[in-house]
Design a protein around this motif. Sequence first.
Motif, PDB file in Angstrom:
ATOM      1  N   LEU A 118      -4.108   2.071   3.235  1.00  0.00           N
ATOM      2  CA  LEU A 118      -4.182   0.750   3.867  1.00  0.00           C
ATOM      3  C   LEU A 118      -5.630   0.351   4.118  1.00  0.00           C
ATOM      4  O   LEU A 118      -6.005  -0.818   3.933  1.00  0.00           O
ATOM      5  N   CYS A 125      -2.980   0.463  -3.945  1.00  0.00           N
ATOM      6  CA  CYS A 125      -2.746  -0.829  -3.300  1.00  0.00           C
ATOM      7  C   CYS A 125      -2.579  -1.911  -4.363  1.00  0.00           C
ATOM      8  O   CYS A 125      -3.165  -1.851  -5.441  1.00  0.00           O
ATOM      9  N   PHE A 134       0.838  -1.193   0.000  1.00  0.00           N
ATOM     10  CA  PHE A 134       0.000   0.000   0.000  1.00  0.00           C
ATOM     11  C   PHE A 134       0.876   1.247   0.000  1.00  0.00           C
ATOM     12  O   PHE A 134       2.016   1.241   0.463  1.00  0.00           O
ATOM     13  N   GLY A 169       4.509  -1.840   3.483  1.00  0.00           N
ATOM     14  CA  GLY A 169       4.420  -0.425   3.155  1.00  0.00           C
ATOM     15  C   GLY A 169       5.705   0.286   3.517  1.00  0.00           C
ATOM     16  O   GLY A 169       6.489  -0.215   4.338  1.00  0.00           O
ATOM     17  N   THR A 196      -6.978  -0.909   0.981  1.00  0.00           N
ATOM     18  CA  THR A 196      -6.478  -2.263   0.753  1.00  0.00           C
ATOM     19  C   THR A 196      -7.328  -3.299   1.475  1.00  0.00           C
ATOM     20  O   THR A 196      -7.699  -4.333   0.907  1.00  0.00           O
ATOM     21  N   TYR A 210      -2.499   5.976   5.779  1.00  0.00           N
ATOM     22  CA  TYR A 210      -3.495   5.197   6.520  1.00  0.00           C
ATOM     23  C   TYR A 210      -4.701   4.888   5.637  1.00  0.00           C
ATOM     24  O   TYR A 210      -5.233   3.764   5.637  1.00  0.00           O
ATOM     25  N   ILE A 256       1.316  -7.494   5.157  1.00  0.00           N
ATOM     26  CA  ILE A 256       1.059  -6.125   4.716  1.00  0.00           C
ATOM     27  C   ILE A 256       2.381  -5.369   4.663  1.00  0.00           C
ATOM     28  O   ILE A 256       3.072  -5.237   5.681  1.00  0.00           O
TER      29      ILE A 256
END
Length: 218
Positions: A126, A93, A78, A147, A129, A123, A145
Amino acid sequence: MNVRIEITYRTPKGTEAVFSSEEMRAKHALLITEDLEKTGRIKNLVFIDTHDNTWNLKEFKKLIEEIQTEPHDVTVYFDGGFDFNTRKSGLGCVIYYEQNGKSLRLRKNALVEELESNNEAEYASLHLTLKELEHLGVHHLPVIILGDSQVVINQLKEDWPCYEENLARWADRIENKIDKMGLDVTFKQIPRKTNQEADRLATQALRGIDILSTSEVD
């Protein structure tokens, strides 16, 4: 899906011992188990996931068959970007997953206007996502996850405190979504150059280019 194998091994003279493996992918656990069973010395065998759910071999084979038709082995990237001049944010994403024996990639971006900083855009990306994972039907599975945002990753891992109210609200929203979906999440921070695909999607969103695609990958 990650599991560990716990077996009770019996020697020809009847001596028994219990062994437990490290966690591994479900398909690898099944291969190892089938090989162990050829010895004829396994008295008891169970598979245990990260939430301590257990299955015997027959139950586990059935579970694996069911999982193959649903998205699994999920890894996501993301990224979010904030334009101070336009006060707009681009979210991006990328979701990699397995389904029906195929390796697939979903790419999605979005342009939003109500955010106030780059951290908030991260944020929000995400959260986007997680909504895409929910649409795919991903639930009660391990998800990696990735990032490049130190703030988001470290705050969600609870390594850093979150003092800003707007970021704390995003963190709560994301944690609630993860709990609702029953995901077993591993957060990892990666270098920006490793996150170029999600970054490019966020940049395209800021330029007014909408992306939503799913394709098969090698």
